[in-house]
Design a protein around this motif. Structure first.
Motif, mmCIF file in Angstrom:
data_model
loop_
_atom_site.group_PDB
_atom_site.id
_atom_site.type_symbol
_atom_site.label_atom_id
_atom_site.label_comp_id
_atom_site.label_asym_id
_atom_site.label_seq_id
_atom_site.Cartn_x
_atom_site.Cartn_y
_atom_site.Cartn_z
ATOM 1 N N THR A 40 0.917 -0.972 0.170
ATOM 2 C CA THR A 40 0.275 -0.460 0.004
ATOM 3 C C THR A 40 0.835 1.173 -0.228
ATOM 4 N N LYS A 41 2.096 1.370 0.194
ATOM 5 C CA LYS A 41 3.136 2.099 0.017
ATOM 6 C C LYS A 41 2.423 3.029 -1.031
ATOM 7 N N SER A 42 3.001 4.149 -1.057
ATOM 8 C CA SER A 42 3.650 4.647 -2.700
ATOM 9 C C SER A 42 4.784 5.103 -3.276
ATOM 10 N N ALA A 43 4.918 4.609 -4.713
ATOM 11 C CA ALA A 43 6.506 3.892 -5.312
ATOM 12 C C ALA A 43 7.025 4.844 -4.895
ATOM 13 N N PRO A 44 8.145 4.703 -5.174
ATOM 14 C CA PRO A 44 9.617 5.665 -5.335
ATOM 15 C C PRO A 44 9.416 7.003 -5.942
ATOM 16 N N ALA A 45 10.311 7.818 -5.912
ATOM 17 C CA ALA A 45 10.266 8.551 -7.469
ATOM 18 C C ALA A 45 10.623 7.775 -8.081
ATOM 19 N N PHE A 46 10.736 8.354 -9.838
ATOM 20 C CA PHE A 46 10.727 7.278 -11.414
ATOM 21 C C PHE A 46 11.662 8.263 -11.979
ATOM 22 N N ASP A 47 13.046 7.963 -11.930
ATOM 23 C CA ASP A 47 13.869 8.850 -11.744
ATOM 24 C C ASP A 47 14.437 8.674 -13.443
ATOM 25 N N HIS A 48 14.780 8.997 -14.760
ATOM 26 C CA HIS A 48 14.766 8.667 -16.054
ATOM 27 C C HIS A 48 15.919 8.555 -15.680
ATOM 28 N N ASP A 49 16.811 9.889 -15.700
ATOM 29 C CA ASP A 49 17.745 9.786 -16.568
ATOM 30 C C ASP A 49 19.045 9.623 -15.730
ATOM 31 N N GLY A 50 18.613 9.859 -14.380
ATOM 32 C CA GLY A 50 19.220 8.909 -13.211
ATOM 33 C C GLY A 50 19.415 7.840 -13.084
ATOM 34 N N LEU A 51 18.455 7.268 -13.254
ATOM 35 C CA LEU A 51 18.197 5.376 -13.460
ATOM 36 C C LEU A 51 19.337 5.414 -14.153
ATOM 37 N N LEU A 52 19.173 5.615 -16.076
ATOM 38 C CA LEU A 52 20.272 5.332 -17.256
ATOM 39 C C LEU A 52 22.024 5.318 -16.308
ATOM 40 N N SER A 53 21.997 6.707 -15.684
ATOM 41 C CA SER A 53 23.399 7.094 -15.918
ATOM 42 C C SER A 53 23.410 5.819 -14.330
ATOM 43 N N ARG A 54 23.223 5.806 -13.274
ATOM 44 C CA ARG A 54 23.539 4.662 -12.659
ATOM 45 C C ARG A 54 24.395 3.413 -12.981
ATOM 46 N N HIS A 55 23.236 3.380 -14.221
ATOM 47 C CA HIS A 55 23.556 1.294 -14.346
ATOM 48 C C HIS A 55 23.930 1.543 -15.936
ATOM 49 N N GLY A 56 24.762 2.412 -16.073
ATOM 50 C CA GLY A 56 25.292 1.900 -17.483
ATOM 51 C C GLY A 56 25.257 3.231 -18.698
ATOM 52 N N SER A 67 32.765 -13.599 -4.410
ATOM 53 C CA SER A 67 31.928 -13.461 -5.653
ATOM 54 C C SER A 67 30.722 -11.705 -5.144
ATOM 55 N N GLU A 68 30.880 -11.351 -3.858
ATOM 56 C CA GLU A 68 29.944 -10.630 -3.105
ATOM 57 C C GLU A 68 30.609 -9.150 -3.461
ATOM 58 N N ILE A 69 32.572 -9.818 -3.651
ATOM 59 C CA ILE A 69 33.669 -8.504 -3.171
ATOM 60 C C ILE A 69 33.518 -8.340 -4.946
ATOM 61 N N ASP A 70 33.958 -9.405 -5.725
ATOM 62 C CA ASP A 70 33.718 -8.939 -7.239
ATOM 63 C C ASP A 70 32.455 -8.392 -8.198
ATOM 64 N N HIS A 71 31.453 -8.935 -7.373
ATOM 65 C CA HIS A 71 30.444 -7.608 -7.745
ATOM 66 C C HIS A 71 30.441 -5.900 -7.061
ATOM 67 N N ARG A 72 30.809 -5.966 -6.378
ATOM 68 C CA ARG A 72 30.963 -4.939 -6.331
ATOM 69 C C ARG A 72 32.080 -4.005 -6.932
ATOM 70 N N VAL A 73 32.663 -4.476 -7.277
ATOM 71 C CA VAL A 73 34.098 -4.355 -7.222
ATOM 72 C C VAL A 73 33.806 -3.439 -8.956
ATOM 73 N N ARG A 74 33.701 -5.053 -9.502
ATOM 74 C CA ARG A 74 33.138 -5.193 -10.883
ATOM 75 C C ARG A 74 31.733 -4.163 -11.471
ATOM 76 N N TYR A 75 31.188 -4.442 -11.010
ATOM 77 C CA TYR A 75 29.802 -3.946 -11.908
ATOM 78 C C TYR A 75 29.405 -2.220 -11.552
ATOM 79 N N PRO A 76 29.835 -2.149 -10.645
ATOM 80 C CA PRO A 76 28.887 -0.255 -10.167
ATOM 81 C C PRO A 76 29.591 0.427 -11.821
ATOM 82 N N ARG A 77 31.162 -0.326 -11.808
ATOM 83 C CA ARG A 77 31.891 0.906 -13.099
ATOM 84 C C ARG A 77 31.445 0.019 -14.066
ATOM 85 N N HIS A 78 31.346 -1.333 -14.306
ATOM 86 C CA HIS A 78 31.081 -1.900 -15.206
ATOM 87 C C HIS A 78 32.736 -2.305 -15.653
#
Length: 327
Positions: free
Chosen positions: A3-19, A198-209
């Motif tokens: 029942t909680k309202s959905a968080p804000a949907f940020d188009h440009d920020g989403l694209l930037s954060r996910h490369g 795998s957790e360390i690999d994921h956190r190091v590798r994926y944020p910057r692809h």
């Protein structure tokens, strides 16, 4: 439903954060109103998804080999980002508000972690006996893993796949129906050491692809070391069992020797010789026992340990040598 309202949907920020570049997004043919609808729908379904995930988690807790469990419901923004990536990789896919839950199969994600490598089998057997699988389980291995391990997973009806980044993990896609709706959930089963890497690999590798060559080299070394830690865990487990068995055997042998010594001393005491001669014989019996026992115990234990090490961790030296480290 949530029942909680959905968080804000940020188009440009989403694209930037996910490369994802705006040009790449345009090439997908996706439209923001559809993605906003999926974002809100998934947010609204999160309570039901969490209840379904809790049900699976509670069942898995019945398995003694399961050391710990992680449960997560896919974040709405990560869901949208995954849909965009899937569309980039497979332009023929068609996502709708009605179909996305079947096309993105890890909306519910669980990880079952175990301590020792061989404990995967009891978890595997429980999963197969408890749930229907949406597809064949996949056993991800490292390049160069022994043929015996490949055969073991194949015999358990797993599709053996060499992971390009060196992950070792078994993935199941569970299909179940705790209520009127049919759910899919992705379950990953791996050791605690593999989870850490795998957790360390994921956190190091994926944020910057990142495809940084130096970073990849060090992550590769870390990968091999985590595999060595798994091997050592197996060695210690077998060694502990061996030590316990040897302790029991030595205790039983000592009991028999003590009884033999007591019988021999009794026989000496009944001999028709002087008391001084009897005392001398008894001291010789005690000396014979104490002088030979320790060296024999050492030899037996050392031989057993060497055999366990050779059979349990045959690749440890080469793994650490490959990492340019000294054992």
């Amino acid at each position: 439903m949530n029942t909680k309202s959905a968080p804000a949907f940020d188009h440009d920020g989403l694209l930037s954060r996910h490369g994802v570049t705006p040009k790449e997004f345009e090439s997908t043919g996706l439209r923001w109103p559809l993605l906003e609808g999926i974002f809100s729908h998934h947010h609204g379904a999160s309570v039901d998804l969490q209840a379904a995930a809790t049900y699976i988690s509670q069942r898995l807790q019945q398995v003694p080999a399961v050391h710990s469990l992680k449960v997560r419901i896919k974040d709405p923004e990560h869901l949208v980002a995954k849909i965009i990536r899937k569309k980039l990789e497979h332009p023929d896919l068609n996502f709708t508000l009605d179909s996305y839950q079947d096309q993105v199969t890890d909306l519910i994600g669980l990880r079952a972690l175990h301590l020792f490598k061989d404990e995967w089998r009891s978890i595997h057997d429980f999963v197969l006996a408890t749930w229907e699988l949406h597809e064949e389980p996949i056993a991800y291995l490292r390049s160069g893993d022994p043929e015996a391990l490949i055969k073991e997973f194949s015999a358990a009806k797993c599709k053996v796949t060499v992971h390009p980044l060196g992950y070792r993990s078994i993935h199941y896609l569970l299909k179940f129906q705790p209520d009127k709706r049919t759910y899919l959930a992705e379950l990953q089963v791996r050791t605690i050491f593999e989870e850490g890497w795998s957790e360390i690999d994921h956190r190091v590798r994926y944020p910057r692809h990142s495809d940084d060559a130096y970073l990849a080299d060090f992550l590769g070394i870390f990968n091999r070391l985590s595999g060595s830690a798994d091997e050592m865990g197996t060695f210690i487990k077998v060694l502990s069992r061996f030590a316990s068995e040897q302790t029991d055997k030595i205790a039983e042998r000592d009991r028999r020797l003590e009884q033999m010594e007591a019988d021999l001393k009794k026989a000496i005491s009944e001999l028709k010789i002087t008391q001084s001669e009897k005392d001398s014989l008894k001291k010789q019996v005690e000396a014979m026992r104490s002088s030979s026992q320790w060296s024999k115990d050492q030899a037996i234990f050392a031989s057993g340990v060497a055999g366990i090490f050779t059979s349990s961790v045959p690749s440890l030296g080469s793994v650490i040598g490959g990492a340019s480290l000294g054992l």
